[in-house]
Design a protein around this motif. Structure first.
Motif, PDB file in Angstrom:
ATOM      1  N   THR A 224       0.851  -1.256   0.013  1.00 52.72           N
ATOM      2  CA  THR A 224      -0.083   0.031   0.031  1.00 52.72           C
ATOM      3  C   THR A 224       0.858   1.230   0.020  1.00 52.72           C
ATOM      4  N   ARG A 225       0.327   2.078  -0.758  1.00 49.39           N
ATOM      5  CA  ARG A 225       1.159   3.602  -0.680  1.00 49.39           C
ATOM      6  C   ARG A 225       0.419   4.532   0.251  1.00 49.39           C
ATOM      7  N   ASN A 226      -0.481   4.232   1.045  1.00 45.04           N
ATOM      8  CA  ASN A 226      -1.096   5.159   2.109  1.00 45.04           C
ATOM      9  C   ASN A 226      -0.637   4.894   3.355  1.00 45.04           C
TER      10      ASN A 226
ATOM     11  N   ARG B 217      -1.585   5.771   6.380  1.00 47.23           N
ATOM     12  CA  ARG B 217      -2.687   5.362   7.519  1.00 47.23           C
ATOM     13  C   ARG B 217      -2.968   3.776   7.325  1.00 47.23           C
ATOM     14  N   GLU B 218      -3.182   3.413   5.993  1.00 42.90           N
ATOM     15  CA  GLU B 218      -3.498   2.076   5.857  1.00 42.90           C
ATOM     16  C   GLU B 218      -2.494   1.218   6.094  1.00 42.90           C
TER      17      GLU B 218
END
Lengths: 422, 140
Positions: free
Chosen positions: A401-403, A405-406
């Protein structure tokens, strides 16, 4: 003050008539740019005239007649050099002969012209972005500035996009007509895609100017309803209307006070808009009655309807949702649909059912680096008590993932797996 | 924005006098225009207030009052729910409506509160509820 009020009243009336006006003019002069100019000129005439004489009984017909006169004047001024223009002028003159006939034709039905303009603005020769911008401009009547704000783009970018789109329409020699026969369905799909794209631009927004983007959802829903009025027998139009009404019914519950997204199971269902739910369910029922239950939009609307009907998250009819995803994956196969289908099956029939489906698609090259797939697989494994394997999937998902928070969320889940093992 | 559009009552509507066929037809056409423009979300006509009831609140006391009610001009005979871009558009549409009554009559337009209207009046209690939900999400 009074003058300002009169001006606003004229402008509001003009906005109501604008799309039909531009549509009728575009069909006539075969030039969308010129049609917009003529409509604008008609507005100026109305602004000078109506405050004195009052708003006419049939403002649409009045504006159309004014615009037509300008068109004829303009063409005469060009001294009818071109043969094509001479022909148009002759046609206009003939039509102008009977003002009453024009009035009847205009106020009663410019529906076909408007539909033709919608199909032209959404023509596949244009890029998706250009189609969306042009549809908002021509049918929605949004200004360049409003469109730019809605798409978080700069004004010159959008202006340029619209100019290019208009040129492309002229180059392709499009006739502003409603397609008939074989390519009608394909062209309609393109129109629906544009409206849904506009809706999602508003709906998927979690950042940016919050006030503007729900307005984009509203605009898309209005476009959908206009289209449903023009094509009352097309089940997929109703399917799309149903889908948008049902999704929009959750808008108020979908973001927390800090602007963060609230996922569906956590939403306060008391804040769901019951009026929109009712409208969505009605539109879906009509789509299904027309035999369109298996259309991609109707199926997605049926999925949204399952959630809308559940008073509490625990009451969600997951077996029905799983069945709908089975049908959707046949009608509109895509990796995202497959993944959602796996999640639905896991909710309906347990984690092993989800695992079987997700493992069938896990090795697809397009999905190998798809974080949500890893996360879902991790979740199914976790629920099946296979903590070690689950941990590996969560870690892989966190890597993909690039997020930020995720990523934190996924790593926390990986750690919870370690606790499960221990 | 969403607006509620009230058709105000008259002596005639309060007596339940039915509109003549021409008016019903003109109203039908107007409603069709509203639907085609994509702004109509709903609406209905209301029976005279003699069919209605009121519940008056005073502290813990609830008193039921039977219709009809006196102040005719303040009563509502029908309503629409529209979704429009602004009040100017709503006014422009209302002006197009045929006079819904026999004599002089009034239509009132009232905007519905939107989510954004509540931003500034969010109470600490409401904030706390939202915060709890958010916390729960992060714990998952």
């Amino acid at each position: 003050m009074a003058a300002d009020e009169a001006r606003r009243a004229v402008e509001a009336t003009f906005r109501i008539e604008r799309a039909r006006l531009v549509a009728g003019l575009a069909r006539m002069v075969r030039d969308v740019d010129r049609a917009e100019e003529l409509a604008q000129e008609a507005l100026l005439i109305a602004l000078a005239d109506w405050p004195k004489s009052g708003v006419p009984d049939r403002p649409g017909a009045w504006l159309m007649a004014a615009a037509k006169r300008r068109a004829i004047d303009g063409i005469r001024r060009e001294r009818m050099v071109e043969r094509k223009h001479a022909e148009i002028a002759r046609e206009l003159d003939q039509e102008d002969a009977s003002a009453e006939a024009i009035e009847a034709a205009i106020d009663d039905d410019l529906g076909d012209e408007l539909l033709g303009l919608i199909f032209t603005a959404c023509h596949p020769v244009l890029s998706r972005d250009a189609r969306a911008a042009l549809t908002l401009r021509l049918i929605g009547g949004l200004t360049t500035e409003e469109i730019a704000r809605a798409f978080l783009a700069s004004e010159p970018t959008i202006a340029q996009r619209i100019v290019r789109a208009k040129k492309a329409i002229a180059r392709a020699g499009l006739a502003f007509e409603v397609p008939r026969g074989a390519d009608r369905q394909q062209r309609l799909a393109s129109v629906l895609e544009v409206i849904y794209l506009i809706f999602n631009e508003g709906y998927a927004a979690t950042a940016g100017d919050e006030l503007v983007r729900p307005a984009l959802c509203e605009e898309a829903r209005r476009l959908g309803r206009i289209l449903a009025g023009l094509m009352p027998d097309e089940s997929e139009v109703l399917g799309l209307v149903a889908l948008m009404e049902l999704q929009a019914s959750r808008l108020a519950a979908r973001t927390g006070p800090d602007g963060a997204l609230v996922p569906l199971p956590e939403q306060n269902r008391a804040r769901w808009d019951q009026l929109l739910i009712r409208r969505g369910l009605e539109a879906l029922a009509r789509a299904e009655a027309l035999g369109g239950a298996n259309g991609p939009y109707a199926l997605q609307a049926a999925l949204a309807a399952c959630h809308a009907r559940a008073g509490r998250a625990e009451e969600t009819d997951w077996p029905r949702i799983a069945g709908l995803y089975d049908r959707l994956s046949e009608e509109m196969p895509s990796p995202v649909v497959e993944l959602n289908r796996a999640v639905a099956h896991s909710m309906a029939f347990g984690p092993d059912a989800g695992l079987r489906l997700v493992e069938a698609i896990a090795d697809e090259p397009r999905l190998r680096d798809y974080a949500p797939l890893r996360a879902a697989r991790g979740d199914f494994l976790f629920r099946a008590g296979r903590f070690e394997q689950a941990k590996a999937q969560f870690e892989e998902a966190a890597r993909l993932t690039r997020n930020a928070r995720e990523r934190a969320f996924l790593l926390a889940r990986a750690e919870a797996c370690a606790a499960g093992v221990g | 924005m969403r607006v509620l559009v009230f058709v105000k009552a008259t002596e005639d509507s309060e007596q339940g006098r039915m509109a003549p066929p021409e008016l019903l037809e003109a109203m039908g056409r107007f409603n069709e225009e509203l639907v085609n423009a994509g702004i109509m979300l709903g609406g209905d006509g209301l029976k005279p207030s003699s069919y209605g009831k009121r519940v008056a609140f005073d502290g813990p006391i609830r008193t039921v009052i039977d219709g009809p009610f006196a102040e005719t001009r303040e009563l509502v005979a029908g309503y629409w729910i529209w979704e429009v871009k602004d009040m100017d558009e709503a006014v422009a549409w209302v002006k197009r409506c045929p006079n819904p009554m026999f004599g002089p009559s009034e239509i009132e337009i009232r905007p519905v509160y939107e989510m954004s209207d509540f931003d500034e009046i969010m109470t600490p209690e409401a904030e706390a509820v939202h915060e709890r939900v958010r916390q729960k999400l992060e714990d998952r």
